[in-house]
Design a protein around this motif. Structure first.
Motif, PDB file in Angstrom:
ATOM      1  N   SER A  78       0.805  -1.228   0.000  1.00  0.00           N
ATOM      2  CA  SER A  78       0.000   0.000   0.000  1.00  0.00           C
ATOM      3  C   SER A  78       0.834   1.272   0.000  1.00  0.00           C
ATOM      4  O   SER A  78       0.286   2.367  -0.079  1.00  0.00           O
ATOM      5  N   ARG A  79       2.128   1.148   0.105  1.00  0.00           N
ATOM      6  CA  ARG A  79       2.976   2.335   0.249  1.00  0.00           C
ATOM      7  C   ARG A  79       2.927   3.245  -0.959  1.00  0.00           C
ATOM      8  O   ARG A  79       2.927   4.461  -0.824  1.00  0.00           O
ATOM      9  N   SER A  80       2.889   2.697  -2.131  1.00  0.00           N
ATOM     10  CA  SER A  80       2.856   3.540  -3.328  1.00  0.00           C
ATOM     11  C   SER A  80       1.619   4.436  -3.328  1.00  0.00           C
ATOM     12  O   SER A  80       1.703   5.635  -3.618  1.00  0.00           O
ATOM     13  N   ARG A  81       0.464   3.869  -2.992  1.00  0.00           N
ATOM     14  CA  ARG A  81      -0.773   4.670  -2.906  1.00  0.00           C
ATOM     15  C   ARG A  81      -0.667   5.727  -1.813  1.00  0.00           C
ATOM     16  O   ARG A  81      -1.100   6.860  -1.986  1.00  0.00           O
ATOM     17  N   LEU A  82      -0.086   5.344  -0.669  1.00  0.00           N
ATOM     18  CA  LEU A  82       0.083   6.300   0.419  1.00  0.00           C
ATOM     19  C   LEU A  82       0.983   7.450  -0.022  1.00  0.00           C
ATOM     20  O   LEU A  82       0.643   8.617   0.178  1.00  0.00           O
ATOM     21  N   TYR A  83       2.114   7.132  -0.619  1.00  0.00           N
ATOM     22  CA  TYR A  83       3.056   8.172  -1.018  1.00  0.00           C
ATOM     23  C   TYR A  83       2.430   9.109  -2.051  1.00  0.00           C
ATOM     24  O   TYR A  83       2.642  10.316  -2.011  1.00  0.00           O
ATOM     25  N   GLN A  84       1.642   8.560  -2.957  1.00  0.00           N
ATOM     26  CA  GLN A  84       0.971   9.393  -3.965  1.00  0.00           C
ATOM     27  C   GLN A  84       0.010  10.369  -3.272  1.00  0.00           C
ATOM     28  O   GLN A  84      -0.057  11.539  -3.641  1.00  0.00           O
ATOM     29  N   THR A  85      -0.706   9.886  -2.282  1.00  0.00           N
ATOM     30  CA  THR A  85      -1.646  10.730  -1.548  1.00  0.00           C
ATOM     31  C   THR A  85      -0.902  11.797  -0.744  1.00  0.00           C
ATOM     32  O   THR A  85      -1.285  12.971  -0.745  1.00  0.00           O
ATOM     33  N   ILE A  86       0.174  11.406  -0.077  1.00  0.00           N
ATOM     34  CA  ILE A  86       0.977  12.356   0.701  1.00  0.00           C
ATOM     35  C   ILE A  86       1.587  13.411  -0.223  1.00  0.00           C
ATOM     36  O   ILE A  86       1.599  14.601   0.101  1.00  0.00           O
ATOM     37  N   LEU A  87       2.061  12.985  -1.378  1.00  0.00           N
ATOM     38  CA  LEU A  87       2.619  13.943  -2.338  1.00  0.00           C
ATOM     39  C   LEU A  87       1.573  14.948  -2.788  1.00  0.00           C
ATOM     40  O   LEU A  87       1.869  16.139  -2.930  1.00  0.00           O
ATOM     41  N   SER A  88       0.354  14.485  -2.999  1.00  0.00           N
ATOM     42  CA  SER A  88      -0.684  15.408  -3.439  1.00  0.00           C
ATOM     43  C   SER A  88      -0.997  16.438  -2.353  1.00  0.00           C
ATOM     44  O   SER A  88      -1.352  17.573  -2.659  1.00  0.00           O
ATOM     45  N   ILE A  89      -0.833  16.075  -1.097  1.00  0.00           N
ATOM     46  CA  ILE A  89      -1.027  17.032  -0.008  1.00  0.00           C
ATOM     47  C   ILE A  89       0.116  18.039   0.022  1.00  0.00           C
ATOM     48  O   ILE A  89      -0.097  19.240   0.109  1.00  0.00           O
ATOM     49  N   ILE A  90       1.339  17.547  -0.066  1.00  0.00           N
ATOM     50  CA  ILE A  90       2.510  18.425   0.034  1.00  0.00           C
ATOM     51  C   ILE A  90       2.612  19.368  -1.164  1.00  0.00           C
ATOM     52  O   ILE A  90       2.899  20.550  -1.015  1.00  0.00           O
ATOM     53  N   VAL A  91       2.365  18.844  -2.344  1.00  0.00           N
ATOM     54  CA  VAL A  91       2.555  19.622  -3.572  1.00  0.00           C
ATOM     55  C   VAL A  91       1.381  20.558  -3.846  1.00  0.00           C
ATOM     56  O   VAL A  91       1.539  21.572  -4.520  1.00  0.00           O
ATOM     57  N   ALA A  92       0.218  20.270  -3.286  1.00  0.00           N
ATOM     58  CA  ALA A  92      -0.967  21.096  -3.541  1.00  0.00           C
ATOM     59  C   ALA A  92      -0.709  22.537  -3.133  1.00  0.00           C
ATOM     60  O   ALA A  92       0.010  22.807  -2.172  1.00  0.00           O
ATOM     61  N   GLY A  93      -1.314  23.444  -3.853  1.00  0.00           N
ATOM     62  CA  GLY A  93      -1.198  24.862  -3.531  1.00  0.00           C
ATOM     63  C   GLY A  93      -1.883  25.179  -2.215  1.00  0.00           C
ATOM     64  O   GLY A  93      -2.466  24.322  -1.562  1.00  0.00           O
ATOM     65  N   GLN A  94      -1.828  26.427  -1.827  1.00  0.00           N
ATOM     66  CA  GLN A  94      -2.459  26.866  -0.600  1.00  0.00           C
ATOM     67  C   GLN A  94      -3.974  26.692  -0.678  1.00  0.00           C
ATOM     68  O   GLN A  94      -4.594  27.079  -1.654  1.00  0.00           O
ATOM     69  N   SER A  95      -4.532  26.084   0.333  1.00  0.00           N
ATOM     70  CA  SER A  95      -5.972  25.968   0.449  1.00  0.00           C
ATOM     71  C   SER A  95      -6.307  25.756   1.917  1.00  0.00           C
ATOM     72  O   SER A  95      -5.449  25.374   2.710  1.00  0.00           O
ATOM     73  N   ARG A  96      -7.547  25.992   2.263  1.00  0.00           N
ATOM     74  CA  ARG A  96      -7.963  25.757   3.645  1.00  0.00           C
ATOM     75  C   ARG A  96      -7.955  24.272   3.966  1.00  0.00           C
ATOM     76  O   ARG A  96      -7.818  23.883   5.112  1.00  0.00           O
TER      77      ARG A  96
END
Length: 152
Positions: A78-96
């Motif tokens: 499951s790590r690949s899916r987790l890392y993809q999700t974590i990356l989307s959080i880190i890389v995402a622009g500013q939002s609430r």
């Protein structure tokens, strides 16, 4: 509703703080809990970008914190899916929805994951430019030295 969010936050906090006892004494399997509930829930929360839902960052933060506290227990499959999700959080622009607390906690998952040795880490190599620039942006908005140190 806020009552549901606070209840789930309390459950995730209790699970995170007592995971060792739960696994040893109650037969709780974090890997199954992660695969069947935590990761799908986090993926759904990351996809949910409605600005009118101010309670979602609370759940995002708590779920990411729970994962950061137990990165070593995340199943390899499951790590690949987790890392993809974590990356989307880190890389995402500013939002609430992905406020600084959520991003700092995601950076902690990233930091903890770097000590794992498996092929799923290749996802970081594929997105290294985006990750590095996002981490520098995150560090630039951190006011506390400890937060900057965590990110860098």
């Amino acid at each position: 509703s806020m009552d549901t969010v606070l209840l789930l936050d309390a459950v995730y906090t209790a699970a995170g703080l007592s995971l060792g006892v739960l696994e040893d004494g109650a037969g709780f399997a974090f890997s199954a809990f992660f695969d069947e509930y935590l990761l799908p829930c986090l993926e759904m929360l990351v996809r949910e970008q409605k600005e009118e839902t101010p309670n979602l960052p609370i759940l995002r933060h708590r779920i990411v914190w729970l994962i950061a506290s137990n990165t070593f227990s995340v199943p390899v499959a499951s790590r690949s899916r987790l890392y993809q999700t974590i990356l989307s959080i880190i890389v995402a622009g500013q939002s609430r929805q992905n406020d600084i607390v959520v991003k700092l906690t995601a950076a902690q998952v990233l930091n903890n994951s770097l000590f794992e040795r498996d092929e799923s880490l290749l996802i970081f190599k594929e997105h290294s430019d985006a990750i590095i620039s996002a981490l520098y942006r995150l560090a630039s908005i951190c006011e506390e030295y400890d937060s900057r140190s965590l990110v860098l």
